[in-house]
Design a protein around this motif. Structure first.
Motif, PDB file in Angstrom:
ATOM      1  N   ASP A 161       0.540  -1.097  -0.355  1.00 45.83           N
ATOM      2  CA  ASP A 161       0.073  -0.016   0.208  1.00 45.83           C
ATOM      3  C   ASP A 161       1.106   0.698  -0.579  1.00 45.83           C
ATOM      4  N   ALA A 162       1.583   0.990   0.622  1.00 49.49           N
ATOM      5  CA  ALA A 162       2.796   2.591   1.086  1.00 49.49           C
ATOM      6  C   ALA A 162       3.563   3.085   0.078  1.00 49.49           C
ATOM      7  N   ALA A 163       3.889   1.623  -0.520  1.00 47.08           N
ATOM      8  CA  ALA A 163       5.022   1.573  -2.107  1.00 47.08           C
ATOM      9  C   ALA A 163       3.963   2.183  -3.076  1.00 47.08           C
ATOM     10  N   ALA A 164       2.837   1.566  -4.012  1.00 49.36           N
ATOM     11  CA  ALA A 164       2.368   2.243  -4.608  1.00 49.36           C
ATOM     12  C   ALA A 164       1.864   3.327  -4.289  1.00 49.36           C
ATOM     13  N   THR A 165       1.772   3.955  -2.784  1.00 53.00           N
ATOM     14  CA  THR A 165       1.152   4.731  -2.903  1.00 53.00           C
ATOM     15  C   THR A 165       2.260   6.321  -3.102  1.00 53.00           C
ATOM     16  N   ALA A 166       3.420   6.186  -2.097  1.00 52.77           N
ATOM     17  CA  ALA A 166       5.560   6.317  -2.918  1.00 52.77           C
ATOM     18  C   ALA A 166       4.874   7.042  -4.123  1.00 52.77           C
ATOM     19  N   ALA A 167       5.165   5.885  -4.830  1.00 49.64           N
ATOM     20  CA  ALA A 167       4.991   5.838  -6.606  1.00 49.64           C
ATOM     21  C   ALA A 167       4.105   7.099  -6.912  1.00 49.64           C
ATOM     22  N   THR A 168       2.870   7.055  -6.926  1.00 48.87           N
ATOM     23  CA  THR A 168       1.749   7.840  -7.961  1.00 48.87           C
ATOM     24  C   THR A 168       1.743   9.189  -6.831  1.00 48.87           C
ATOM     25  N   LEU A 169       2.266   9.274  -6.006  1.00 47.42           N
ATOM     26  CA  LEU A 169       2.658  10.734  -5.233  1.00 47.42           C
ATOM     27  C   LEU A 169       3.439  11.526  -5.878  1.00 47.42           C
ATOM     28  N   HIS A 170       4.575  10.540  -6.524  1.00 50.51           N
ATOM     29  CA  HIS A 170       5.793  11.317  -7.297  1.00 50.51           C
ATOM     30  C   HIS A 170       5.311  11.401  -8.191  1.00 50.51           C
ATOM     31  N   LEU A 171       4.473  11.009  -8.776  1.00 50.57           N
ATOM     32  CA  LEU A 171       3.950  11.653 -10.511  1.00 50.57           C
ATOM     33  C   LEU A 171       3.382  12.520  -9.916  1.00 50.57           C
ATOM     34  N   VAL A 172       1.894  12.958  -8.655  1.00 52.00           N
ATOM     35  CA  VAL A 172       1.795  13.613  -9.022  1.00 52.00           C
ATOM     36  C   VAL A 172       2.473  15.174  -7.855  1.00 52.00           C
ATOM     37  N   GLY A 173       3.552  14.562  -7.386  1.00 49.64           N
ATOM     38  CA  GLY A 173       4.694  15.905  -6.999  1.00 49.64           C
ATOM     39  C   GLY A 173       5.093  16.641  -8.051  1.00 49.64           C
ATOM     40  N   LEU A 174       5.370  16.094  -8.741  1.00 50.10           N
ATOM     41  CA  LEU A 174       5.996  16.165 -10.303  1.00 50.10           C
ATOM     42  C   LEU A 174       4.968  16.963 -11.111  1.00 50.10           C
ATOM     43  N   GLY A 175       3.719  17.272 -10.861  1.00 47.72           N
ATOM     44  CA  GLY A 175       2.677  18.015 -11.228  1.00 47.72           C
ATOM     45  C   GLY A 175       1.985  17.661 -12.260  1.00 47.72           C
ATOM     46  N   HIS A 176       2.245  16.374 -12.637  1.00 47.25           N
ATOM     47  CA  HIS A 176       1.454  15.622 -13.619  1.00 47.25           C
ATOM     48  C   HIS A 176      -0.548  14.895 -12.935  1.00 47.25           C
ATOM     49  N   ARG A 177      -0.748  15.486 -13.524  1.00 48.96           N
ATOM     50  CA  ARG A 177      -2.301  15.473 -13.743  1.00 48.96           C
ATOM     51  C   ARG A 177      -3.790  14.304 -14.292  1.00 48.96           C
ATOM     52  N   LYS A 178      -2.719  13.813 -15.201  1.00 50.29           N
ATOM     53  CA  LYS A 178      -3.604  13.304 -16.341  1.00 50.29           C
ATOM     54  C   LYS A 178      -2.581  11.687 -16.231  1.00 50.29           C
ATOM     55  N   ILE A 179      -3.492  10.541 -15.263  1.00 54.51           N
ATOM     56  CA  ILE A 179      -1.614   9.656 -14.724  1.00 54.51           C
ATOM     57  C   ILE A 179      -2.887   8.389 -15.292  1.00 54.51           C
ATOM     58  N   GLY A 180      -2.370   7.702 -15.785  1.00 61.20           N
ATOM     59  CA  GLY A 180      -2.255   6.470 -16.694  1.00 61.20           C
ATOM     60  C   GLY A 180      -1.651   5.337 -15.154  1.00 61.20           C
ATOM     61  N   HIS A 181      -2.730   3.912 -15.458  1.00 59.03           N
ATOM     62  CA  HIS A 181      -2.276   2.772 -14.100  1.00 59.03           C
ATOM     63  C   HIS A 181      -1.925   1.495 -14.622  1.00 59.03           C
ATOM     64  N   LEU A 182      -1.438   1.051 -14.938  1.00 53.96           N
ATOM     65  CA  LEU A 182      -1.246  -0.514 -15.835  1.00 53.96           C
ATOM     66  C   LEU A 182      -0.805  -1.133 -14.370  1.00 53.96           C
ATOM     67  N   ARG A 183      -2.069  -1.747 -14.306  1.00 56.87           N
ATOM     68  CA  ARG A 183      -2.028  -2.438 -12.759  1.00 56.87           C
ATOM     69  C   ARG A 183      -2.456  -3.827 -13.121  1.00 56.87           C
ATOM     70  N   GLY A 184      -1.756  -4.696 -11.777  1.00 60.34           N
ATOM     71  CA  GLY A 184      -1.578  -6.182 -11.837  1.00 60.34           C
ATOM     72  C   GLY A 184      -2.821  -6.609 -12.488  1.00 60.34           C
TER      73      GLY A 184
END
Length: 337
Positions: A161-184
């Motif tokens: 949970d924390a690992a996936a959150t950290a990955a997502t927040l890295h993209l959000v922190g860079l300023g991305h708003r249109k984020i896709g998800h290639l999920r398991g």
């Protein structure tokens, strides 16, 4: 004819394995049961023989590893860590491969496959049904999971949970708003909880940032490069605008997506930022930003815990959550204006 271990087991109303474990002062025997077995053995005049003591866990000097796959990055590195510790301590490794996740089908793994063959079992990135767990507990061997939480079993794994959150927040922190998800894509599989944990974490992180999860940009893969290629093509072929970043549930899927992007002339990171989870051997050469974990160390830690229990130390009472690290490379950057 002398008194046998079967006679003691019958009188004490326990299994022969329990009798042998109790007489050898091995773990996983309740104090009351141990006392009862000792009293019955003394009453009957039972003297353990070398062959009788061999019935208990600890005789084989072999630890089993139950895996859904043997040809994937996480599994191979974890198995290597397990094998390193076993060899250092004079133990052998016995591999039980299921040939993939069963997706609702009955699988062939039963207690008869492991009884009297191994001293302990490592369950690698695979959950157990209640019936399977019950069967294994009847064998009275130490049991531990590696790579993801397994209900009813101690585990060694990262906080997905924390690992996936950290990955997502890295993209959000860079300023991305249109984020896709290639999920398991195995979240519907009872036996493997990691994909669902990572998927839910992504959705929560997006919601917390006030961002929508676009269905056409959320595509399941199967933690392989091949499935990453297939899923990436679906994301890139979706109608309308394109994402500026994609979070991938594993590095192998991320590498597949990067291959497709470069074939299509999509520049990374200028046009598209990509982040994965694992720190696969190919991730550094590819410049992939990732959430790094160390499966070899996971395997070593779990095996050391098992061997300590086999030596009579108390079993651990909670999961051993392992560290992870955000490793920033060339595949992520702020979106271009």
């Amino acid at each position: 004819m002398g008194v046998s271990i079967d006679d003691v087991a019958a009188r004490a109303q326990v299994s022969t394995a329990t009798v042998s474990r109790a007489l050898r002062d091995l773990p996983r025997v309740r104090a009351s049961t141990r006392a009862k077995v000792m009293a019955v053995a003394a009453e009957l005049g039972y003297v353990p023989s070398p062959s009788a003591t061999g019935l208990a866990t600890g005789r084989t000097k072999t630890v089993g590893v139950l895996v859904p796959f043997v040809d994937r990055w996480y599994f191979g590195h974890a198995i290597e860590g397990i094998d390193q510790v076993l060899r250092e301590n004079g133990y052998n490794l016995l591999l039980f491969s299921l040939g993939g996740y069963v997706h609702g089908r009955q699988r062939s793994f039963t207690e008869t496959m492991v009884r009297n063959q191994i001293d302990a079992l490592v369950v690698l990135s695979l959950g157990l049904t209640p019936e399977e767990l019950s069967q294994l507990q009847r064998t009275e061997i130490p049991l531990i999971s590696v790579g993801g939480p397994v209900e009813g079993c101690l585990g060694v794994h990262i906080d997905d949970d924390a690992a996936a959150t950290a990955a997502t927040l890295h993209l959000v922190g860079l300023g991305h708003r249109k984020i896709g998800h290639l999920r398991g894509g195995t979240e519907g599989e009872y036996n493997f909880k990691v994909p669902a944990l990572r998927n839910l974490a992504f959705e929560r992180a997006m919601a917390a940032a006030g961002l929508d999860v676009r269905p056409e940009w959320s595509v399941p893969g199967d933690f392989t490069v091949t499935e990453g290629v297939r899923a990436a093509e679906k994301i890139f072929d979706a109608p309308g605008d394109a994402p500026t970043a994609v979070f991938c549930g594993s590095d192998e899927m991320a590498l597949g997506l990067m291959f497709v992007a470069r074939r299509r002339g999509i520049r990374i990171p200028e046009d598209l930022s990509v982040i994965g989870i694992d720190d696969h051997d190919f991730s550094a050469p590819a410049g992939l930003t990732t959430i790094a974990q160390k499966p070899l160390e996971h395997g070593r830690t779990a095996t050391e815990m098992l061997l300590a229990e086999l030596r009579g130390k108390p079993a651990a009472i909670q999961d051993r959550v392992q560290p992870f690290e955000l490793v920033i490379r060339e595949s992520t950057a702020p979106p271009q204006r």
